[in-house]
Design a protein around this motif. Sequence first.
Motif, mmCIF file in Angstrom:
data_model
loop_
_atom_site.group_PDB
_atom_site.id
_atom_site.type_symbol
_atom_site.label_atom_id
_atom_site.label_comp_id
_atom_site.label_asym_id
_atom_site.label_seq_id
_atom_site.Cartn_x
_atom_site.Cartn_y
_atom_site.Cartn_z
ATOM 1 N N GLN A 178 0.822 -1.205 0.000
ATOM 2 C CA GLN A 178 0.000 0.000 0.000
ATOM 3 C C GLN A 178 0.861 1.262 0.000
ATOM 4 N N ARG A 179 0.294 2.326 -0.614
ATOM 5 C CA ARG A 179 0.902 3.653 -0.637
ATOM 6 C C ARG A 179 2.288 3.649 -1.275
ATOM 7 N N CYS A 180 2.411 2.952 -2.399
ATOM 8 C CA CYS A 180 3.643 3.017 -3.169
ATOM 9 C C CYS A 180 3.292 3.122 -4.653
ATOM 10 N N PHE A 181 4.265 3.509 -5.463
ATOM 11 C CA PHE A 181 4.028 3.733 -6.893
ATOM 12 C C PHE A 181 3.532 2.470 -7.588
ATOM 13 N N PHE A 182 4.131 1.321 -7.268
ATOM 14 C CA PHE A 182 3.788 0.087 -7.963
ATOM 15 C C PHE A 182 2.355 -0.336 -7.676
ATOM 16 N N ASN A 183 1.879 -0.105 -6.456
ATOM 17 C CA ASN A 183 0.492 -0.404 -6.108
ATOM 18 C C ASN A 183 -0.469 0.483 -6.897
ATOM 19 N N LYS A 184 -0.139 1.768 -6.988
ATOM 20 C CA LYS A 184 -0.981 2.704 -7.732
ATOM 21 C C LYS A 184 -0.962 2.374 -9.221
ATOM 22 N N PHE A 185 0.199 2.019 -9.743
ATOM 23 C CA PHE A 185 0.329 1.660 -11.156
ATOM 24 C C PHE A 185 -0.496 0.416 -11.472
ATOM 25 N N SER A 186 -0.414 -0.589 -10.606
ATOM 26 C CA SER A 186 -1.163 -1.827 -10.818
ATOM 27 C C SER A 186 -2.665 -1.556 -10.799
ATOM 28 N N TYR A 187 -3.120 -0.755 -9.839
ATOM 29 C CA TYR A 187 -4.550 -0.440 -9.748
ATOM 30 C C TYR A 187 -5.027 0.294 -11.001
ATOM 31 N N GLN A 211 -3.739 0.338 -14.059
ATOM 32 C CA GLN A 211 -3.680 -0.469 -15.268
ATOM 33 C C GLN A 211 -4.765 -1.551 -15.304
ATOM 34 N N THR A 212 -5.041 -2.150 -14.140
ATOM 35 C CA THR A 212 -6.010 -3.257 -14.118
ATOM 36 C C THR A 212 -7.447 -2.782 -13.961
ATOM 37 N N MET A 213 -7.684 -1.772 -13.134
ATOM 38 C CA MET A 213 -9.052 -1.342 -12.837
ATOM 39 C C MET A 213 -9.538 -0.223 -13.758
ATOM 40 N N VAL A 214 -8.643 0.688 -14.126
ATOM 41 C CA VAL A 214 -9.049 1.818 -14.972
ATOM 42 C C VAL A 214 -8.901 1.476 -16.451
ATOM 43 N N ARG A 215 -7.716 0.975 -16.823
ATOM 44 C CA ARG A 215 -7.465 0.671 -18.230
ATOM 45 C C ARG A 215 -7.863 -0.763 -18.608
ATOM 46 N N LYS A 216 -8.260 -1.573 -17.599
ATOM 47 C CA LYS A 216 -8.766 -2.937 -17.814
ATOM 48 C C LYS A 216 -7.753 -3.843 -18.517
ATOM 49 N N LYS A 217 -6.504 -3.728 -18.145
ATOM 50 C CA LYS A 217 -5.474 -4.577 -18.744
ATOM 51 C C LYS A 217 -5.361 -5.890 -17.985
ATOM 52 N N ASN A 218 -4.813 -6.892 -18.654
ATOM 53 C CA ASN A 218 -4.622 -8.201 -18.039
ATOM 54 C C ASN A 218 -3.636 -8.091 -16.883
ATOM 55 N N ILE A 219 -4.005 -8.642 -15.727
ATOM 56 C CA ILE A 219 -3.179 -8.478 -14.531
ATOM 57 C C ILE A 219 -1.827 -9.165 -14.662
ATOM 58 N N GLN A 220 -1.771 -10.270 -15.418
ATOM 59 C CA GLN A 220 -0.497 -10.963 -15.617
ATOM 60 C C GLN A 220 0.475 -10.088 -16.401
ATOM 61 N N LYS A 221 -0.026 -9.427 -17.438
ATOM 62 C CA LYS A 221 0.827 -8.536 -18.228
ATOM 63 C C LYS A 221 1.258 -7.328 -17.410
ATOM 64 N N VAL A 222 0.393 -6.863 -16.530
ATOM 65 C CA VAL A 222 0.746 -5.727 -15.673
ATOM 66 C C VAL A 222 1.891 -6.100 -14.729
ATOM 67 N N GLN A 223 1.868 -7.334 -14.222
ATOM 68 C CA GLN A 223 2.948 -7.766 -13.331
ATOM 69 C C GLN A 223 4.285 -7.838 -14.067
ATOM 70 N N VAL A 224 4.257 -8.228 -15.328
ATOM 71 C CA VAL A 224 5.484 -8.233 -16.127
ATOM 72 C C VAL A 224 6.005 -6.810 -16.297
ATOM 73 N N ALA A 225 5.087 -5.866 -16.519
ATOM 74 C CA ALA A 225 5.484 -4.467 -16.656
ATOM 75 C C ALA A 225 6.092 -3.938 -15.353
ATOM 76 N N ILE A 226 5.497 -4.324 -14.217
ATOM 77 C CA ILE A 226 6.036 -3.904 -12.922
ATOM 78 C C ILE A 226 7.410 -4.521 -12.691
ATOM 79 N N ALA A 227 7.566 -5.797 -13.063
ATOM 80 C CA ALA A 227 8.869 -6.453 -12.928
ATOM 81 C C ALA A 227 9.929 -5.730 -13.749
ATOM 82 N N ARG A 228 9.547 -5.275 -14.935
ATOM 83 C CA ARG A 228 10.484 -4.526 -15.781
ATOM 84 C C ARG A 228 10.882 -3.207 -15.115
#
Length: 247
Positions: free
Chosen positions: A191-200, A202-219
């Motif tokens: 909570q309260r970090c950039f990666f948490n906000k980015f994941s939310y 991408q997945t909830m607003v832009r409706k992207k696949n959560i698996q692909k979002v995790q790869v982006a975060i890993a990058r």
Amino acid sequence: MYIQNKIDAALQRCNIRICNYISNVRAKSYCEIVDMLSEGKISPELLIVKVHKRTINKCGRETILAALEGVVNKTDCRILKQLKEELDMLRRHKVECLVMLRDICMENFKEQILDIQTIPGIGEQGAMQIIAETGVDIKALMPAAMLVGWAGLKPRNDESNGKFKSRSTTHGNKYLRKILIECAWGASRTQRCFFNKFSYHQTMVRKKNIQKVQVAIARKILVVIWNILEKGVVYSDVLEKDKTKDN
């Protein structure tokens, strides 16, 4: 995991289908049932005691008893005992290797290990495994894009006539990629970090696949690690900087 699958296959041959009702082969109930069977205790009435009450209530006592009713002889018990001993040995070796790895890292790369742990989602074990794969002489992998490509986290640019045929990642170091994606899941839940906000977003607003979002975060995490090792700094979250500016 290979030995655990062999244990489950041995139970399946004995017509014991408890894995159909327990979450996974590493669950406590499953391991205790295997322990009892390896000791020669094959009665379903004895085995069902080790099954969690929530599982029994959900599936029904008769169903669980039927799943534990098998044809188990002394040879099967001996095979289960040998597989269990092999699994215990592998787990013991894993712990010994982690202790040895920690001693080496704390002796030679203590500062880098502590700096990498400032990134959300990365603990001591994750930091040690990352250092074991990349090393600390990050100049050999300059620039950061080269390190990302080496880890197999760079999107493939397969475009023809303005159409993208594939966006899958390139081949790379599968061990480093696996570690970083595990860390990405932890970072996205911090909570309260950039990666948490980015994941939310991408997945909830832009409706992207959560698996692909995790790869982006890993990058993104790997790029941060490159900067930490290259510049000798610690991680500073963007959200924390924004709060400081507001104050």
